[in-house]
Design a protein around this motif. Structure first.
Motif, PDB file in Angstrom:
ATOM      1  N   SER B  43     -18.416   0.410   9.844  1.00 26.73           N
ATOM      2  CA  SER B  43     -17.772  -0.787   9.404  1.00 26.73           C
ATOM      3  C   SER B  43     -17.356  -1.677  10.267  1.00 26.73           C
ATOM      4  O   SER B  43     -17.583  -2.980  10.250  1.00 26.73           O
ATOM      5  CB  SER B  43     -16.522  -0.438   8.644  1.00 26.73           C
ATOM      6  N   ARG B  44     -16.829  -1.173  11.519  1.00 20.07           N
ATOM      7  CA  ARG B  44     -16.415  -2.200  12.527  1.00 20.07           C
ATOM      8  C   ARG B  44     -17.478  -2.785  13.229  1.00 20.07           C
ATOM      9  O   ARG B  44     -17.493  -3.892  13.806  1.00 20.07           O
ATOM     10  CB  ARG B  44     -15.549  -1.652  13.535  1.00 20.07           C
ATOM     11  N   ARG B 164      -9.430  -1.898  16.969  1.00 27.35           N
ATOM     12  CA  ARG B 164      -8.913  -2.674  15.592  1.00 27.35           C
ATOM     13  C   ARG B 164      -9.351  -4.004  15.870  1.00 27.35           C
ATOM     14  O   ARG B 164      -9.179  -4.668  16.678  1.00 27.35           O
ATOM     15  CB  ARG B 164      -7.315  -2.482  15.833  1.00 27.35           C
ATOM     16  N   SER B 168     -10.167  -6.007   9.732  1.00 27.67           N
ATOM     17  CA  SER B 168      -9.949  -4.888   8.984  1.00 27.67           C
ATOM     18  C   SER B 168      -8.479  -4.366   9.343  1.00 27.67           C
ATOM     19  O   SER B 168      -7.742  -3.720   8.499  1.00 27.67           O
ATOM     20  CB  SER B 168     -10.882  -3.908   9.264  1.00 27.67           C
ATOM     21  N   ASP B 169      -7.808  -4.682  10.536  1.00 27.99           N
ATOM     22  CA  ASP B 169      -6.646  -3.968  11.004  1.00 27.99           C
ATOM     23  C   ASP B 169      -5.630  -5.045  11.252  1.00 27.99           C
ATOM     24  O   ASP B 169      -4.725  -4.365  11.757  1.00 27.99           O
ATOM     25  CB  ASP B 169      -6.912  -2.855  12.092  1.00 27.99           C
ATOM     26  N   ILE B 171      -5.409  -6.920  13.676  1.00 26.06           N
ATOM     27  CA  ILE B 171      -5.338  -7.237  14.925  1.00 26.06           C
ATOM     28  C   ILE B 171      -6.418  -7.210  16.074  1.00 26.06           C
ATOM     29  O   ILE B 171      -6.926  -6.161  15.456  1.00 26.06           O
ATOM     30  CB  ILE B 171      -4.021  -6.041  15.731  1.00 26.06           C
TER      31      ILE B 171
END
Lengths: 335, 177
Positions: B43-44, B164, B168-169, B171
């Motif tokens: 995903s990242r 991160r 999504s996160d 940050i």
């Protein structure tokens, strides 16, 4: 309460693994068997649909195959004939690179008196992973889960359920209408004997649709009202504000039975014709799980018309069955 | 249990610098006349691929296509992983035949995700070439796979790396330890 893993970890929490997926996992699929839609939650149904959406893409490739189930063996264990369902499951398994064994009751040791349990245990001993079973006795797939460690998929058991067909129909509605909740869905035909009607009903009800079951008085049991369906013997009235109509196949052997009106009377009262569609919603979705009897449940004009999703249901059948095979095999990974 | 020596390897600004460096390196090594595409591994890697495309455009690159691979169906550890997050669509809205493809992921560690991604890509066609770009490289390869473009290297073994991303996160940062 299911715990939802929050990926927005706070700074003080321990580090997640490097390859943690995003949005992980809102719902984890843990079932090793698919026996019916009655026991599935709305989240589980939605999880299957989202997985199936991802599998649709594979069928558009020139190489329509992924290695996900390479080395796994899927057995079609059909005690009732069904060419189409068997083909759909076989192709779905092959697109996932699984190997497929075909078992037909007619040519097998069953005719020599072997019990269901022994049949299953013997095939399992060859090293297989998933049984897809169709049987005339309701509950046969449930019984098999107690005889084996393999995954079990119910491909139709008596008059009980046919969960993948229910999933296909609901997935197709969801695709065409963009939602299920609040839709008015009419299911027409031999409701009493239909496992497709039951699976559709349970899934649609769980997702918030309003289901009306329509057919001859002898074939629409009032008992369904206690389960939350409406029943009716008047198709025109039921169709008036319907969003979806699902026409069930009429079994030829019933036509000659006491509970069935004559063919002509059935067509007049419950057949879907162009004329009957006047006065219904212009975007009424017309479905049929197949195979259709042209001129009985549907006129040819209607079956081949723009509102019909009959062939789309067949295409979606592959994506749904790939999703189910994949999820069950994935869930059994750790056990 | 020993207190983990967690520290920030990249903050938001350093991460942006890393991606910009990757973009410049990629552009200096481009073959003439071969259409470029950036494909992120869910995903990242998907998020990073999108950012890389923006950077490449910003640096003056012409039309670049972007795509996303879900490698779940190509993993070699289905049996060990057990129930997983929902499978998502592979989304490559262009013909990959003859393309110069930059495969983008967040962390290169064992190399197994990249192996799966290569299999997934070649099932879709025959690219002219595939190059691997990662934000972080750490030791621990289990397959003979190396990155062509690396944002930042972690040299110590067995140090967990967490990437991160804002999308999504909440940050942009990379932590190790």
């Amino acid at each position: 309460m299911k715990t939802t893993r929050n990926t927005k970890t706070t700074k003080s929490s321990p580090l997640p693994a490097a390859h943690t997926d995003l949005g992980k996992p809102e719902v984890v699929w843990t079932r090793r068997h698919l026996l019916g839609l009655e026991e599935l939650s709305g989240e589980e149904l939605e999880h299957i649909f989202r997985t199936a959406e991802s599998f649709q893409e594979i069928s558009t490739r020139s190489i329509k195959k992924v290695p996900a189930l390479r080395g796994r063996v899927v057995v079609n264990l059909f005690f009732e004939d069904s060419t189409r369902t068997r083909m759909s499951f076989t192709l779905a398994a092959q697109r996932l690179s699984a190997d497929v064994l075909d078992f037909s009751a007619g040519k097998s040791s069953v005719t020599k008196g072997e019990t269901l349990r022994d049949t299953v245990r013997n095939i399992e001993a060859m090293g297989v992973d998933t049984f897809i079973i169709r049987h005339s006795a309701a509950g046969a797939p449930h019984y098999i889960t107690r005889c084996t460690d393999c995954n079990v998929i119910n491909a139709g058991d008596g008059q009980h359920e046919h969960p993948t067909q229910g999933l296909i129909d609901i997935f197709t509605i969801r695709e065409r209408k963009g939602r299920i909740a609040g839709l008015k869905v009419v299911i027409v035909g031999d409701i009493a004997h239909s496992r497709v009607a039951r699976s559709n009903f349970w899934g649609l009800k769980r997702l918030g649709a309003e289901v009306t079951l329509v057919g001859p008085t002898t074939l629409v049991p009032r008992a369904f009202e206690k389960m939350g369906a409406k029943t009716s013997y008047d198709l025109d009235a039921a169709l008036k504000d319907a969003d979806v109509v699902n026409m069930l196949r009429i079994q030829h052997e019933r036509i000659s039975s006491q509970v069935f009106p004559s063919r002509e009377e059935y067509v007049r009262l419950f057949g879907l014709t162009q004329e009957r569609l006047r006065g219904t919603k212009p975007d009424l979705l017309i479905m049929h799980p197949g195979p259709i009897n042209r001129g009985v449940e549907l006129s040819s004009e209607v079956a081949d018309g723009p509102n019909s999703s009959i062939l789309r249901q067949v295409s979606n059948g592959l994506a749904i069955r790939m999703a189910v095979l994949f999820l069950l095999n994935q869930a059994s990974g750790k056990n | 249990m020993a207190e983990s020596q967690e520290k920030i390897l990249l903050d938001e600004q350093a991460m942006a610098g890393c991606l910009e460096k990757l973009g410049r390196e990629i552009l200096t090594n481009l073959p003439e006349g071969v259409p470029l595409a950036v494909v992120g591994i869910r995903s990242r890697g998907e998020v990073l691929a999108q950012r890389l495309v923006d950077i490449l455009h910003h640096l003056g690159a012409e039309r670049i296509d972007a795509g996303t691979l879900d490698i779940t169906l190509y993993r070699d550890d289905l049996a060990e992983r057990g129930p997983q997050a929902v499978l998502r669509k592979t989304d490559i809205p262009f013909d990959i035949d003859g393309r110069f493809i930059i495969l983008m992921d967040d962390v290169l560690h064992t190399g197994r995700s990249v192996r799966a991604a290569l299999d997934a890509l070649v099932d879709l066609g025959r690219p002219r070439a595939i190059r691997l770009a990662v934000l972080v490289e750490r030791p621990g390869r289990e397959l003979p796979i190396q990155a062509d473009y690396v944002g930042v290297r972690v040299v110590q073994e067995d140090l967990p790396v967490a990437v991160r991303l804002t999308e999504s996160d909440g940050i942009d940062e990379v932590r190790v330890g």
